[in-house]
Write a protein that holds these residues in place. Structure first.
Motif, mmCIF file in Angstrom:
data_model
loop_
_atom_site.group_PDB
_atom_site.id
_atom_site.type_symbol
_atom_site.label_atom_id
_atom_site.label_comp_id
_atom_site.label_asym_id
_atom_site.label_seq_id
_atom_site.Cartn_x
_atom_site.Cartn_y
_atom_site.Cartn_z
ATOM 1 N N ALA A 146 26.683 29.273 45.605
ATOM 2 C CA ALA A 146 27.623 28.402 46.322
ATOM 3 C C ALA A 146 26.861 27.144 46.687
ATOM 4 O O ALA A 146 25.619 27.176 46.801
ATOM 5 C CB ALA A 146 28.177 29.087 47.569
ATOM 6 N N ASP A 147 27.589 26.059 46.894
ATOM 7 C CA ASP A 147 26.943 24.801 47.314
ATOM 8 C C ASP A 147 26.138 25.041 48.587
ATOM 9 O O ASP A 147 26.584 25.794 49.469
ATOM 10 C CB ASP A 147 28.006 23.749 47.692
ATOM 11 N N VAL A 148 25.023 24.341 48.708
ATOM 12 C CA VAL A 148 24.179 24.559 49.882
ATOM 13 C C VAL A 148 24.927 24.229 51.181
ATOM 14 O O VAL A 148 24.798 24.945 52.187
ATOM 15 C CB VAL A 148 22.818 23.823 49.747
ATOM 16 N N GLY A 149 25.747 23.191 51.167
ATOM 17 C CA GLY A 149 26.507 22.818 52.382
ATOM 18 C C GLY A 149 27.447 23.938 52.808
ATOM 19 O O GLY A 149 27.579 24.248 54.002
ATOM 20 N N GLU A 150 28.065 24.574 51.837
ATOM 21 C CA GLU A 150 28.987 25.672 52.125
ATOM 22 C C GLU A 150 28.206 26.904 52.614
ATOM 23 O O GLU A 150 28.633 27.613 53.532
ATOM 24 C CB GLU A 150 29.784 26.009 50.851
ATOM 25 N N ARG A 151 27.045 27.127 52.047
ATOM 26 C CA ARG A 151 26.240 28.274 52.483
ATOM 27 C C ARG A 151 25.771 28.082 53.924
ATOM 28 O O ARG A 151 25.759 29.029 54.717
ATOM 29 C CB ARG A 151 25.044 28.473 51.539
ATOM 30 N N ILE A 152 25.439 26.856 54.276
ATOM 31 C CA ILE A 152 25.023 26.558 55.657
ATOM 32 C C ILE A 152 26.210 26.771 56.599
ATOM 33 O O ILE A 152 26.080 27.385 57.667
ATOM 34 C CB ILE A 152 24.483 25.115 55.752
ATOM 35 N N ARG A 153 27.379 26.293 56.175
ATOM 36 C CA ARG A 153 28.584 26.429 57.008
ATOM 37 C C ARG A 153 28.902 27.913 57.248
ATOM 38 O O ARG A 153 29.183 28.336 58.372
ATOM 39 C CB ARG A 153 29.767 25.746 56.307
ATOM 40 N N ARG A 154 28.801 28.725 56.181
ATOM 41 C CA ARG A 154 29.101 30.162 56.328
ATOM 42 C C ARG A 154 28.105 30.849 57.255
ATOM 43 O O ARG A 154 28.469 31.691 58.057
ATOM 44 C CB ARG A 154 29.054 30.848 54.953
ATOM 45 N N ARG A 155 26.817 30.503 57.103
ATOM 46 C CA ARG A 155 25.804 31.138 57.949
ATOM 47 C C ARG A 155 26.032 30.765 59.412
ATOM 48 O O ARG A 155 25.919 31.599 60.310
ATOM 49 C CB ARG A 155 24.414 30.706 57.452
ATOM 50 N N HIS A 156 26.420 29.529 59.654
ATOM 51 C CA HIS A 156 26.682 29.058 61.006
ATOM 52 C C HIS A 156 27.841 29.856 61.608
ATOM 53 O O HIS A 156 27.758 30.385 62.725
ATOM 54 C CB HIS A 156 27.008 27.554 60.978
ATOM 55 N N GLU A 157 28.898 30.004 60.817
ATOM 56 C CA GLU A 157 30.090 30.736 61.274
ATOM 57 C C GLU A 157 29.737 32.200 61.586
ATOM 58 O O GLU A 157 30.140 32.752 62.602
ATOM 59 C CB GLU A 157 31.148 30.671 60.170
ATOM 60 N N GLU A 158 28.937 32.785 60.714
ATOM 61 C CA GLU A 158 28.526 34.185 60.886
ATOM 62 C C GLU A 158 27.737 34.353 62.199
ATOM 63 O O GLU A 158 27.976 35.286 62.963
ATOM 64 C CB GLU A 158 27.654 34.544 59.682
ATOM 65 N N LEU A 159 26.831 33.413 62.452
ATOM 66 C CA LEU A 159 26.010 33.512 63.668
ATOM 67 C C LEU A 159 26.862 33.305 64.922
ATOM 68 O O LEU A 159 26.662 33.982 65.934
ATOM 69 C CB LEU A 159 24.856 32.514 63.620
ATOM 70 N N VAL A 160 27.827 32.395 64.833
ATOM 71 C CA VAL A 160 28.717 32.168 65.977
ATOM 72 C C VAL A 160 29.504 33.451 66.258
ATOM 73 O O VAL A 160 29.612 33.905 67.406
ATOM 74 C CB VAL A 160 29.673 30.973 65.703
ATOM 75 N N GLN A 161 30.005 34.071 65.172
ATOM 76 C CA GLN A 161 30.769 35.316 65.349
ATOM 77 C C GLN A 161 29.937 36.421 65.982
ATOM 78 O O GLN A 161 30.434 37.242 66.729
ATOM 79 C CB GLN A 161 31.304 35.796 63.996
ATOM 80 N N LYS A 162 28.647 36.432 65.636
ATOM 81 C CA LYS A 162 27.761 37.470 66.185
ATOM 82 C C LYS A 162 27.234 37.077 67.551
ATOM 83 O O LYS A 162 26.326 37.724 68.076
ATOM 84 C CB LYS A 162 26.581 37.689 65.245
ATOM 85 N N ASN A 163 27.745 35.971 68.080
ATOM 86 C CA ASN A 163 27.289 35.496 69.383
ATOM 87 C C ASN A 163 25.837 35.092 69.397
ATOM 88 O O ASN A 163 25.126 35.290 70.379
ATOM 89 C CB ASN A 163 27.529 36.580 70.441
ATOM 90 N N ARG A 164 25.378 34.590 68.242
ATOM 91 C CA ARG A 164 23.989 34.131 68.160
ATOM 92 C C ARG A 164 23.988 32.703 67.636
ATOM 93 O O ARG A 164 23.450 32.415 66.569
ATOM 94 C CB ARG A 164 23.212 34.982 67.153
ATOM 95 N N PRO A 165 24.665 31.775 68.356
ATOM 96 C CA PRO A 165 24.807 30.433 67.819
ATOM 97 C C PRO A 165 23.471 29.752 67.553
ATOM 98 O O PRO A 165 22.512 29.951 68.305
ATOM 99 C CB PRO A 165 25.604 29.686 68.889
ATOM 100 N N ALA A 166 23.425 29.016 66.458
ATOM 101 C CA ALA A 166 22.244 28.215 66.135
ATOM 102 C C ALA A 166 22.769 26.851 65.708
ATOM 103 O O ALA A 166 23.910 26.747 65.276
ATOM 104 C CB ALA A 166 21.473 28.861 64.987
#
Ligand code: DC
Length: 222
Positions: A146-166
């Motif tokens: 996947a595009d790097v920008g999209e991979r960053i966006r997904r990882r960010h969303e995942e961390l927010v969902q896990k309550n571990r915002p970065a």
């Protein structure tokens, strides 16, 4: 024997969600090989071992017991008897895993465990070198990108969902470091294995990727 399906690709391409969904659909075992490297990295960090020092890592490999147990269709990692669970799902552990995975002693320690898990087929194995090194004879090989920008966006969303915002800038920095380390290392670098089907998931959701893979599987069985 049921086939071995390998799914390789960079961090954040959606390998875990896709592999889990695919394994559930096919009633195959799910093997997340990144969890093995993360488990060793977790112990290294806990024991204050330098993940850049080959001697310390060699010692870690000799003194650490790593096993996989099939728990309801998911191969679960135990380190010195402990189910490390979600403790290995941090960015810090991911980056340390990427670093220690460049060392031959670490890769050798984990190779047979992975091969044994897939020896009877019927497995979806995800990682970086599944199709190239661990299961070179796998019937179905996928390279998920996947595009790097999209991979960053997904990882960010995942961390927010896990309550571990970065912050996006921290995630971008870590993702770039991991991409570089995982694809440029000398042994078992991240590559699309010969014969792998390349799927770009940038604009696809999980079920669309799973459907695409299933189409290829039925093509192989025809
Ligand atoms: O898939 P993951 O992000 O959980 O993996 C963590 C790190 O482990 C990854 O950056 C590189 C390493 N790894 C590897 O070298 N080979 C694999 N088959 C899986 C992971």
């Amino acid at each position: 024997m049921k086939p071995v399906i390998t799914i390789d690709g960079p961090a954040g391409a959606g390998k875990s969600t896709v592999s889990k969904a695919l394994a559930a659909r096919l009633k195959f075992v799910y093997l997340d090989t990144g969890a093995l490297y993360r488990a060793l990295a977790y112990k290294a960090l806990k024991s204050k071992i330098d993940v850049n020092n080959p001697d310390e890592l060699g010692q870690l490999c000799l003194t650490t017991d790593v096993i996989l147990k099939n728990m309801n269709g998911t191969m679960t990692v135990f380190v010195d008897g402990e189910d490390v669970g979600d403790k290995i799902r941090t960015e810090e552990v991911g980056l340390a895993a990427s670093t220690l995975s460049t060392f031959p002693a670490v890769r050798e320690k984990l190779l047979d465990l992975q091969r044994d898990a897939g020896a009877r087929g019927g497995i979806v194995a995800e990682g970086r070198d599944m199709g190239s090194i661990v299961f070179p004879d796998a019937e179905i090989k996928i390279y998920l990108d996947a595009d790097v920008g999209e991979r960053i966006r997904r990882r960010h969303e995942e961390l927010v969902q896990k309550n571990r915002p970065a912050t996006l800038s921290d995630i971008t920095r870590d993702m770039q470091a991991r991409d570089h380390q995982d694809s440029q290392r000398k042994i078992a670098p991240l590559v699309a294995a010969p014969g792998a089907i390349i799927i770009d998931s940038t604009s696809l959701d999980v079920s669309q990727v799973v459907e695409k893979i299933l189409e290829h599987i039925s093509g192989v069985n025809d």
